[in-house]
Design a protein around this motif. Structure first.
Motif, PDB file in Angstrom:
ATOM      1  N   SER A 181     111.374  93.151  18.762  1.00  0.00           N
ATOM      2  CA  SER A 181     111.278  94.321  19.614  1.00  0.00           C
ATOM      3  C   SER A 181     110.640  93.980  20.961  1.00  0.00           C
ATOM      4  O   SER A 181     109.423  93.817  21.052  1.00  0.00           O
ATOM      5  CB  SER A 181     110.450  95.407  18.941  1.00  0.00           C
ATOM      6  OG  SER A 181     110.251  96.472  19.841  1.00  0.00           O
ATOM      7  N   LEU A 219     105.984 104.243  17.643  1.00  0.00           N
ATOM      8  CA  LEU A 219     106.198 104.844  18.953  1.00  0.00           C
ATOM      9  C   LEU A 219     105.043 104.488  19.871  1.00  0.00           C
ATOM     10  O   LEU A 219     103.879 104.445  19.446  1.00  0.00           O
ATOM     11  CB  LEU A 219     106.292 106.365  18.817  1.00  0.00           C
ATOM     12  CG  LEU A 219     107.405 106.885  17.938  1.00  0.00           C
ATOM     13  CD1 LEU A 219     106.906 107.105  16.530  1.00  0.00           C
ATOM     14  CD2 LEU A 219     107.955 108.159  18.479  1.00  0.00           C
ATOM     15  N   GLN A 220     105.367 104.251  21.122  1.00  0.00           N
ATOM     16  CA  GLN A 220     104.387 104.033  22.173  1.00  0.00           C
ATOM     17  C   GLN A 220     104.883 104.769  23.418  1.00  0.00           C
ATOM     18  O   GLN A 220     106.074 105.054  23.534  1.00  0.00           O
ATOM     19  CB  GLN A 220     104.207 102.546  22.469  1.00  0.00           C
ATOM     20  CG  GLN A 220     103.515 101.792  21.349  1.00  0.00           C
ATOM     21  CD  GLN A 220     103.360 100.299  21.646  1.00  0.00           C
ATOM     22  OE1 GLN A 220     104.293  99.651  22.098  1.00  0.00           O
ATOM     23  NE2 GLN A 220     102.174  99.768  21.370  1.00  0.00           N
ATOM     24  N   ALA A 266     106.474 105.504  26.870  1.00  0.00           N
ATOM     25  CA  ALA A 266     107.508 104.794  27.636  1.00  0.00           C
ATOM     26  C   ALA A 266     106.875 104.131  28.848  1.00  0.00           C
ATOM     27  O   ALA A 266     105.963 104.680  29.463  1.00  0.00           O
ATOM     28  CB  ALA A 266     108.595 105.773  28.064  1.00  0.00           C
ATOM     29  N   ARG A 267     107.355 102.979  29.193  1.00  0.00           N
ATOM     30  CA  ARG A 267     106.879 102.257  30.384  1.00  0.00           C
ATOM     31  C   ARG A 267     108.052 101.958  31.280  1.00  0.00           C
ATOM     32  O   ARG A 267     109.086 101.607  30.907  1.00  0.00           O
ATOM     33  CB  ARG A 267     106.196 100.944  30.007  1.00  0.00           C
ATOM     34  CG  ARG A 267     104.920 101.151  29.222  1.00  0.00           C
ATOM     35  CD  ARG A 267     103.741 101.393  30.170  1.00  0.00           C
ATOM     36  NE  ARG A 267     102.508 101.408  29.414  1.00  0.00           N
ATOM     37  CZ  ARG A 267     101.830 102.498  29.121  1.00  0.00           C
ATOM     38  NH1 ARG A 267     102.261 103.677  29.497  1.00  0.00           N
ATOM     39  NH2 ARG A 267     100.724 102.449  28.453  1.00  0.00           N
ATOM     40  N   GLN A 282     110.231  95.988  23.402  1.00  0.00           N
ATOM     41  CA  GLN A 282     109.499  97.145  23.934  1.00  0.00           C
ATOM     42  C   GLN A 282     108.086  97.269  23.370  1.00  0.00           C
ATOM     43  O   GLN A 282     107.219  97.907  23.970  1.00  0.00           O
ATOM     44  CB  GLN A 282     110.250  98.452  23.636  1.00  0.00           C
ATOM     45  CG  GLN A 282     111.599  98.558  24.258  1.00  0.00           C
ATOM     46  CD  GLN A 282     112.676  98.010  23.321  1.00  0.00           C
ATOM     47  OE1 GLN A 282     112.414  97.646  22.183  1.00  0.00           O
ATOM     48  NE2 GLN A 282     113.889  97.946  23.814  1.00  0.00           N
ATOM     49  N   TRP A 283     107.827  96.707  22.188  1.00  0.00           N
ATOM     50  CA  TRP A 283     106.523  96.841  21.533  1.00  0.00           C
ATOM     51  C   TRP A 283     105.462  96.089  22.321  1.00  0.00           C
ATOM     52  O   TRP A 283     105.661  94.942  22.711  1.00  0.00           O
ATOM     53  CB  TRP A 283     106.613  96.312  20.101  1.00  0.00           C
ATOM     54  CG  TRP A 283     105.302  96.150  19.429  1.00  0.00           C
ATOM     55  CD1 TRP A 283     104.372  97.119  19.211  1.00  0.00           C
ATOM     56  CD2 TRP A 283     104.751  94.953  18.880  1.00  0.00           C
ATOM     57  NE1 TRP A 283     103.280  96.596  18.547  1.00  0.00           N
ATOM     58  CE2 TRP A 283     103.493  95.271  18.334  1.00  0.00           C
ATOM     59  CE3 TRP A 283     105.211  93.646  18.789  1.00  0.00           C
ATOM     60  CZ2 TRP A 283     102.685  94.326  17.707  1.00  0.00           C
ATOM     61  CZ3 TRP A 283     104.407  92.707  18.159  1.00  0.00           C
ATOM     62  CH2 TRP A 283     103.165  93.050  17.635  1.00  0.00           C
ATOM     63  N   ARG A 284     104.342  96.759  22.551  1.00  0.00           N
ATOM     64  CA  ARG A 284     103.214  96.163  23.265  1.00  0.00           C
ATOM     65  C   ARG A 284     102.053  96.011  22.281  1.00  0.00           C
ATOM     66  O   ARG A 284     101.404  96.993  21.910  1.00  0.00           O
ATOM     67  CB  ARG A 284     102.839  97.031  24.465  1.00  0.00           C
ATOM     68  CG  ARG A 284     103.969  97.094  25.493  1.00  0.00           C
ATOM     69  CD  ARG A 284     103.683  98.007  26.653  1.00  0.00           C
ATOM     70  NE  ARG A 284     103.334  99.388  26.321  1.00  0.00           N
ATOM     71  CZ  ARG A 284     104.231 100.347  26.028  1.00  0.00           C
ATOM     72  NH1 ARG A 284     105.517 100.081  26.015  1.00  0.00           N
ATOM     73  NH2 ARG A 284     103.830 101.573  25.757  1.00  0.00           N
ATOM     74  N   VAL A 304     109.646 102.145  19.695  1.00  0.00           N
ATOM     75  CA  VAL A 304     109.665 100.790  20.237  1.00  0.00           C
ATOM     76  C   VAL A 304     110.034  99.751  19.189  1.00  0.00           C
ATOM     77  O   VAL A 304     110.397  98.626  19.523  1.00  0.00           O
ATOM     78  CB  VAL A 304     108.317 100.423  20.908  1.00  0.00           C
ATOM     79  CG1 VAL A 304     108.084 101.289  22.140  1.00  0.00           C
ATOM     80  CG2 VAL A 304     107.150 100.538  19.935  1.00  0.00           C
ATOM     81  N   VAL A 305     109.942 100.112  17.917  1.00  0.00           N
ATOM     82  CA  VAL A 305     110.335  99.190  16.845  1.00  0.00           C
ATOM     83  C   VAL A 305     110.684 100.013  15.609  1.00  0.00           C
ATOM     84  O   VAL A 305     110.090 101.065  15.370  1.00  0.00           O
ATOM     85  CB  VAL A 305     109.225  98.149  16.547  1.00  0.00           C
ATOM     86  CG1 VAL A 305     107.956  98.811  16.091  1.00  0.00           C
ATOM     87  CG2 VAL A 305     109.675  97.115  15.533  1.00  0.00           C
ATOM     88  N   ASP A 338     108.912 103.369  11.616  1.00  0.00           N
ATOM     89  CA  ASP A 338     109.120 103.052  13.026  1.00  0.00           C
ATOM     90  C   ASP A 338     107.789 103.231  13.735  1.00  0.00           C
ATOM     91  O   ASP A 338     106.826 103.741  13.154  1.00  0.00           O
ATOM     92  CB  ASP A 338     110.237 103.871  13.661  1.00  0.00           C
ATOM     93  CG  ASP A 338     110.059 105.370  13.568  1.00  0.00           C
ATOM     94  OD1 ASP A 338     108.935 105.852  13.321  1.00  0.00           O
ATOM     95  OD2 ASP A 338     111.054 106.099  13.744  1.00  0.00           O
ATOM     96  N   ALA A 344      99.657 102.478  18.891  1.00  0.00           N
ATOM     97  CA  ALA A 344     100.990 103.012  18.608  1.00  0.00           C
ATOM     98  C   ALA A 344     100.867 104.098  17.551  1.00  0.00           C
ATOM     99  O   ALA A 344      99.865 104.187  16.838  1.00  0.00           O
ATOM    100  CB  ALA A 344     101.910 101.900  18.108  1.00  0.00           C
TER     101      ALA A 344
END
Length: 129
Positions: A46, A125-126, A128-129, A48-50, A29-30, A123, A55
Motif C-alpha cells: 500500500s 483509513l487515514q 487523504a493527503r 498510501q499507508w503512512r 489506505v490499505v 481495512d 490510522a
C-alpha cells in the motif's frame, strides 16, 4: 522499562496528532481481505499507508444480531467501536503496524467464531493527503 523510556513514550504519543473516526477526510489506505496474505504484505503493497501516522483500523465481521451486544461488552473496554449491520464494522484509532494488525485480526477471528460469526478482513483509513 526505565524512567527515560517511559518519558520518551509519552513524548512520542504527544507528538502524534489526534485522529477522529468521524474525520470526513478519511480514506481507505490499505485492505486485507485475503486470509492467505500476511498483514505485513498488505501494508507493504500500500503506497498510501503512512506508518508514522495514526490510522482507523476497521475490521469487517459478520456477527449474529443477537450477539452484537456481547461483542460490544468484550471490545469497548479496549477502545473498539462496534457498528452493527449485515457486516459489522469494528473500529478504533491506533498506530498501524504488521504485528498489531496480525494480533487484532486473530482476535477478531476468535471473537467471531465464539459468537457464531465470521471475520472477513480489515481495512485501515487515514486522512487523504
Amino acid at each position: 522499562m526505565g524512567l527515560l523510556s517511559r518519558l520518551r513514550d509519552v513524548l512520542r504519543r504527544e507528538a502524534v496528532p489526534a485522529l477522529s473516526m468521524d474525520d470526513p477526510s478519511l480514506v481507505v489506505v490499505v485492505e486485507a481481505f485475503d486470509i492467505a496474505e500476511a498483514d505485513s504484505a498488505a501494508l507493504a503493497r500500500s503506497p498510501q499507508w503512512r506508518a508514522d501516522e495514526l490510522a482507523v483500523l476497521r475490521h469487517h465481521v459478520r456477527i449474529p444480531a443477537e450477539q452484537v451486544e456481547r461483542a460490544r461488552e468484550l471490545l469497548e473496554p479496549d477502545g473498539w467501536v462496534v457498528e452493527p449491520g449485515a457486516v459489522s464494522l469494528i473500529s478504533r484509532v491506533q498506530k498501524l503496524d504488521a504485528l498489531h494488525c496480525a494480533q487484532e485480526r486473530s482476535r477478531m477471528a476468535s471473537l467471531a467464531q465464539r459468537l457464531g460469526g465470521d471475520a472477513l478482513g480489515w481495512d485501515a483509513l487515514q486522512p487523504a493527503r
